[in-house]
Scaffold this active site. Sequence first.
Site, mmCIF file in Angstrom:
data_model
loop_
_atom_site.group_PDB
_atom_site.id
_atom_site.type_symbol
_atom_site.label_atom_id
_atom_site.label_comp_id
_atom_site.label_asym_id
_atom_site.label_seq_id
_atom_site.Cartn_x
_atom_site.Cartn_y
_atom_site.Cartn_z
ATOM 1 N N GLU A 29 2.312 -8.420 8.249
ATOM 2 C CA GLU A 29 2.648 -6.723 8.455
ATOM 3 C C GLU A 29 3.625 -6.345 7.262
ATOM 4 O O GLU A 29 3.958 -5.399 7.312
ATOM 5 C CB GLU A 29 3.404 -6.596 9.873
ATOM 6 C CG GLU A 29 2.555 -6.749 10.861
ATOM 7 C CD GLU A 29 1.529 -5.668 10.986
ATOM 8 O OE1 GLU A 29 1.724 -4.349 10.504
ATOM 9 O OE2 GLU A 29 0.203 -6.036 11.120
ATOM 10 N N ASP B 87 -11.526 2.035 -24.141
ATOM 11 C CA ASP B 87 -11.854 2.174 -22.540
ATOM 12 C C ASP B 87 -11.614 3.303 -22.006
ATOM 13 O O ASP B 87 -10.621 4.118 -22.406
ATOM 14 C CB ASP B 87 -10.900 0.960 -21.888
ATOM 15 C CG ASP B 87 -11.389 -0.252 -22.340
ATOM 16 O OD1 ASP B 87 -12.577 -0.448 -22.497
ATOM 17 O OD2 ASP B 87 -10.756 -1.430 -22.273
ATOM 18 N N PRO C 134 1.014 -1.361 -0.047
ATOM 19 C CA PRO C 134 0.019 -0.103 -0.115
ATOM 20 C C PRO C 134 0.946 1.143 -0.038
ATOM 21 O O PRO C 134 0.339 2.320 -0.279
ATOM 22 C CB PRO C 134 -0.878 -0.185 1.372
ATOM 23 C CG PRO C 134 -0.030 -1.197 2.194
ATOM 24 C CD PRO C 134 0.666 -2.145 1.384
ATOM 25 N N ARG D 277 -4.719 -7.440 -20.950
ATOM 26 C CA ARG D 277 -5.810 -6.923 -21.744
ATOM 27 C C ARG D 277 -5.104 -6.019 -22.759
ATOM 28 O O ARG D 277 -5.333 -5.528 -23.881
ATOM 29 C CB ARG D 277 -6.819 -6.249 -20.967
ATOM 30 C CG ARG D 277 -6.759 -5.315 -20.177
ATOM 31 C CD ARG D 277 -8.085 -5.300 -19.367
ATOM 32 N NE ARG D 277 -9.059 -5.274 -20.136
ATOM 33 C CZ ARG D 277 -9.820 -4.333 -20.973
ATOM 34 N NH1 ARG D 277 -9.292 -3.171 -20.953
ATOM 35 N NH2 ARG D 277 -11.030 -4.380 -21.535
HETATM 36 N N1 SAM Z 1 1.838 -3.298 7.339
HETATM 37 C C1 SAM Z 1 1.878 -2.865 5.833
HETATM 38 C C2 SAM Z 1 1.554 -1.309 5.781
HETATM 39 O O1 SAM Z 1 1.220 -0.743 6.657
HETATM 40 O O2 SAM Z 1 2.209 -0.825 4.686
HETATM 41 C C3 SAM Z 1 0.513 -3.435 5.497
HETATM 42 C C4 SAM Z 1 0.716 -4.944 5.211
HETATM 43 S S1 SAM Z 1 -0.693 -5.609 4.533
HETATM 44 C C5 SAM Z 1 -1.663 -6.168 5.783
HETATM 45 C C6 SAM Z 1 -0.133 -7.219 3.749
HETATM 46 C C7 SAM Z 1 0.255 -7.149 2.343
HETATM 47 O O3 SAM Z 1 -0.671 -7.004 1.352
HETATM 48 C C8 SAM Z 1 1.330 -6.176 1.894
HETATM 49 O O4 SAM Z 1 2.527 -6.629 2.533
HETATM 50 C C9 SAM Z 1 1.033 -6.061 0.381
HETATM 51 O O5 SAM Z 1 1.920 -6.907 -0.315
HETATM 52 C C10 SAM Z 1 -0.373 -6.355 0.429
HETATM 53 N N2 SAM Z 1 -1.250 -5.110 0.204
HETATM 54 C C11 SAM Z 1 -1.880 -4.720 1.204
HETATM 55 N N3 SAM Z 1 -2.896 -3.517 0.525
HETATM 56 C C12 SAM Z 1 -2.236 -3.374 -0.661
HETATM 57 C C13 SAM Z 1 -2.402 -2.340 -1.574
HETATM 58 N N4 SAM Z 1 -3.443 -1.422 -1.393
HETATM 59 N N5 SAM Z 1 -1.807 -2.623 -2.808
HETATM 60 C C14 SAM Z 1 -0.937 -3.441 -2.906
HETATM 61 N N6 SAM Z 1 -0.629 -4.372 -2.096
HETATM 62 C C15 SAM Z 1 -1.394 -4.379 -0.996
#
Ligand code: SAM
Length: 241
Positions: free
Chosen positions: A121, A174, A94, A159
């Site tokens: 995490e 699109d 994220p 795509r």
């Molecule tokens: N502790 C991290 C932080 O606060 O940035 C978040 C970890 S999340 C619970 C677990 C995993 O989900 C991440 O390592 C990532 O690979 C994936 N993930 C969660 N949200 C995401 C998003 N919005 N975009 C891409 N990957 C995401």
Amino acid sequence: MRIDVLTLFPGMFEGFLEEGIVRVARSKGLLDVVTHDFRAFATDKHRSVDDRPYGGGPGMVLMCGPVFACDESVVAAGRAAGQEGEPKRIMLTPQGRRLDQDLLEELHQEPWLSVLCGHYEGFDERIREGLEPLEVSIGDYVLSGGEVPAMVLIDGITRLLPGALGHPDGARSDSFACGPLLEGPQYTRPRVFRDMEVPAVLLSGDHGAVARWRHEQAELRTQARRPDLLGRADENEHTSQ
Ligand code: SAM
């Protein structure tokens, strides 16, 4: 194009790879997706891939050892399959660059991607330092793992691969494909459904009038739903002058 996916849950990709456009692209030889299980690279008897964070705090962190070993195996397998050099590494997080159509356009030109899916995490920071991936986010919210984001990424890339869609111009009309406009309304048969009629211009056979109408509708729809996109286009025009 080859995409390697490094994950704790390769089973989540089974249905995804066997349906829809991804299945079609794979069957046409346009796309090869290979999943790899981090856990296969654990070295202790419990097959651990995560551990508690140094300094305390909630949750578990993905360890360096299994992730680096999995990455090395991916590079070796890709080269054995004919890929050259190294894959472009992507880490789903994220905290990354927000995925949008421009980024999909960039990535679909890569011959080889390797996609790291986090869990718990997230990743030990040294995985970022050592592998130097492009960090990609699918939006400002937190999911429990990178598998769904990886599927979003792979679908969006697929795509755009030439030959993947039934109609070669399918992706070009699109939303976001040609500038900042959302696609306008679409209709199919029947001409009248519960007193709701298809706009007459679409039945006129006048291709110029249809194209003009579609453009106007796209502008109206974008103005109504995403005026920020039109603002961004104006900014780009001003800065490029
Ligand atoms: N502790 C991290 C932080 O606060 O940035 C978040 C970890 S999340 C619970 C677990 C995993 O989900 C991440 O390592 C990532 O690979 C994936 N993930 C969660 N949200 C995401 C998003 N919005 N975009 C891409 N990957 C995401």
